[in-house]
Design an enzyme around this catalytic site. Structure first.
Site, PDB file in Angstrom:
ATOM      1  CG  ASP A   9     -19.100 -28.778  20.605  1.00  0.00           C
ATOM      2  OD1 ASP A   9     -19.638 -28.267  21.600  1.00  0.00           O
ATOM      3  OD2 ASP A   9     -19.057 -28.218  19.493  1.00  0.00           O
ATOM      4  CG  LEU A  10     -25.471 -30.007  20.785  1.00  0.00           C
ATOM      5  CD1 LEU A  10     -25.961 -31.407  20.473  1.00  0.00           C
ATOM      6  CD2 LEU A  10     -26.413 -29.342  21.799  1.00  0.00           C
ATOM      7  CG  ASP A  11     -24.606 -25.716  19.569  1.00  0.00           C
ATOM      8  OD1 ASP A  11     -25.735 -25.853  19.072  1.00  0.00           O
ATOM      9  OD2 ASP A  11     -24.414 -25.446  20.764  1.00  0.00           O
ATOM     10  CB  THR A  17     -27.561 -25.411  16.670  1.00  0.00           C
ATOM     11  OG1 THR A  17     -26.301 -25.817  17.173  1.00  0.00           O
ATOM     12  CG2 THR A  17     -28.608 -26.462  16.936  1.00  0.00           C
ATOM     13  CE  LYS A  45     -19.645 -21.877  13.269  1.00  0.00           C
ATOM     14  NZ  LYS A  45     -19.155 -22.446  12.023  1.00  0.00           N
ATOM     15  N   GLY A  46     -18.729 -21.974  20.064  1.00  0.00           N
ATOM     16  CA  GLY A  46     -18.132 -22.516  21.288  1.00  0.00           C
ATOM     17  C   GLY A  46     -18.107 -21.523  22.443  1.00  0.00           C
ATOM     18  NE  ARG A  49     -28.283 -18.538  26.121  1.00  0.00           N
ATOM     19  CZ  ARG A  49     -29.125 -19.170  26.933  1.00  0.00           C
ATOM     20  NH1 ARG A  49     -29.936 -18.498  27.723  1.00  0.00           N
ATOM     21  NH2 ARG A  49     -29.171 -20.489  26.950  1.00  0.00           N
ATOM     22  CB  SER A 114     -22.458 -28.729  24.690  1.00  0.00           C
ATOM     23  OG  SER A 114     -23.068 -27.559  24.210  1.00  0.00           O
ATOM     24  CB  ALA A 115     -20.444 -23.639  25.598  1.00  0.00           C
ATOM     25  CB  SER A 116     -25.564 -25.327  24.270  1.00  0.00           C
ATOM     26  OG  SER A 116     -26.949 -25.065  24.246  1.00  0.00           O
ATOM     27  CG  ASN A 118     -30.959 -23.666  24.879  1.00  0.00           C
ATOM     28  OD1 ASN A 118     -31.844 -23.557  25.728  1.00  0.00           O
ATOM     29  ND2 ASN A 118     -30.379 -22.613  24.330  1.00  0.00           N
ATOM     30  CE  LYS A 145     -16.822 -26.981  24.990  1.00  0.00           C
ATOM     31  NZ  LYS A 145     -17.626 -27.413  23.835  1.00  0.00           N
ATOM     32  CD  GLU A 169     -15.344 -28.324  20.892  1.00  0.00           C
ATOM     33  OE1 GLU A 169     -15.588 -27.605  19.907  1.00  0.00           O
ATOM     34  OE2 GLU A 169     -15.935 -28.186  21.962  1.00  0.00           O
ATOM     35  CG  ASP A 170     -17.917 -26.776  15.922  1.00  0.00           C
ATOM     36  OD1 ASP A 170     -17.979 -26.950  17.161  1.00  0.00           O
ATOM     37  OD2 ASP A 170     -18.549 -25.887  15.338  1.00  0.00           O
TER      38      ASP A 170
HETATM   39  C1  G6P Z   1     -22.322 -23.497  21.765  1.00  0.00           C
HETATM   40  C2  G6P Z   1     -22.372 -22.663  20.493  1.00  0.00           C
HETATM   41  C3  G6P Z   1     -22.278 -21.201  20.816  1.00  0.00           C
HETATM   42  C4  G6P Z   1     -23.339 -20.806  21.834  1.00  0.00           C
HETATM   43  C5  G6P Z   1     -23.139 -21.619  23.115  1.00  0.00           C
HETATM   44  C6  G6P Z   1     -24.207 -21.316  24.159  1.00  0.00           C
HETATM   45  O1  G6P Z   1     -21.031 -23.522  22.245  1.00  0.00           O
HETATM   46  O2  G6P Z   1     -21.311 -23.033  19.627  1.00  0.00           O
HETATM   47  O3  G6P Z   1     -22.440 -20.466  19.626  1.00  0.00           O
HETATM   48  O4  G6P Z   1     -23.272 -19.440  22.122  1.00  0.00           O
HETATM   49  O5  G6P Z   1     -23.217 -23.004  22.788  1.00  0.00           O
HETATM   50  O6  G6P Z   1     -25.439 -21.778  23.698  1.00  0.00           O
HETATM   51  P1  G6P Z   1     -26.829 -21.530  24.404  1.00  0.00           P
HETATM   52  O7  G6P Z   1     -27.741 -22.556  23.768  1.00  0.00           O
HETATM   53  O8  G6P Z   1     -26.668 -21.782  25.875  1.00  0.00           O
HETATM   54  O9  G6P Z   1     -27.238 -20.123  24.137  1.00  0.00           O
HETATM   55 MG    MG Z   2     -19.343 -26.412  18.655  1.00  0.00          MG
END
Ligand code: G6P
Ligand code: MG
Length: 218
Positions: A9-11, A17, A45-46, A49, A114-116, A118, A145, A169-170
């Protein structure tokens, strides 16, 4: 097919972040006259957006038209990216490079899950992009997730059977996703919160190379 694959996982696992997500959500919450705290941020977390904004509106007892919702999503992300812009390798969490170097040296495939949306720019900023054989992020999945989709796609791209994948994973939702995908789950953070994980560590400084050798079967 490779013997094993590692998925990160990233964040909260590779970089912290969460503090930037917090500041960006807090700014939006102020516009809604809502006092967004660090405890609220834990719920995010996780979580994608879009889902985060749903939760925030719920907490603030606010509603939004579709147009307003989209405007707020863009606004939050713009503020978040302003923080990301300033990131560098000093923000990599302790001993993450130790683990990535060990895996690379042993030719073990590595994925990001990752769910991000970014993820790629963040990995570029902290100079870790080259470690990853594949990046599965919020742009590549349709189910968030705790659905295992993100990790199952990562396993497929790495050409590793899911049961031979190890996931760091966190977030509770992330541990659930790894478990649902029949993978080995490693919780990074509070073991009481991440009690469903197969293994728990506070951070990567607690993970030694012998443990990694055992997992990696090298
Ligand atoms: C990760 C973080 C979440 C965040 C999600 C989406 O899973 O833990 O807190 O909302 O990514 O991130 P994004 O960069 O796409 O807004
Ligand atoms: Mg995370």
């Amino acid at each position: 097919m490779h013997k094993v694959g590692f998925i990160f996982d990233l964040d909260g696992v590779i970089v912290d972040t969460a503090k930037y997500h917090y500041l960006a959500w807090k700014k939006l919450a102020e516009e809604l006259n809502f006092d967004f705290t660090k405890e609220h941020n834990e719920l995010f977390k996780g979580v994608s957006r879009k889902r985060c904004l749903d939760i925030l509106l719920n907490l603030a007892d606010a509603t939004a038209t579709e147009e307003q919702f989209d405007t707020w999503m863009v606004e939050k992300n713009r503020d978040y990216l302003a923080y990301i812009e300033k990131m560098d390798a000093s923000e990599i969490l302790p001993d993450v490079p130790k683990v990535l170097d060990f895996l690379k040296t042993n030719n073990i495939p590595i994925a990001l899950g990752s769910a991000s949306k970014n993820a790629q720019p963040i990995l570029e900023k902290v100079n870790l992009l080259s470690y990853f054989d594949t990046i599965i992020d919020g742009n590549s999945v349709s189910k968030a997730k705790p659905d295992p989709e993100v990790f199952l796609i990562a396993a497929e791209k790495l050409d590793v059977a899911p049961k031979n994948c190890i996931v760091f994973e966190d977030a509770v939702a992330g541990i659930e996703a790894a478990n649902a995908g029949n993978m080995t789950s490693i919780g990074i953070g509070d073991a009481k919160i991440l009690q469903e994980a197969d293994y728990n560590f506070n951070d990567f400084t607690e993970i030694d190379l012998d443990f990694l050798r055992k997992l990696a079967k090298v």
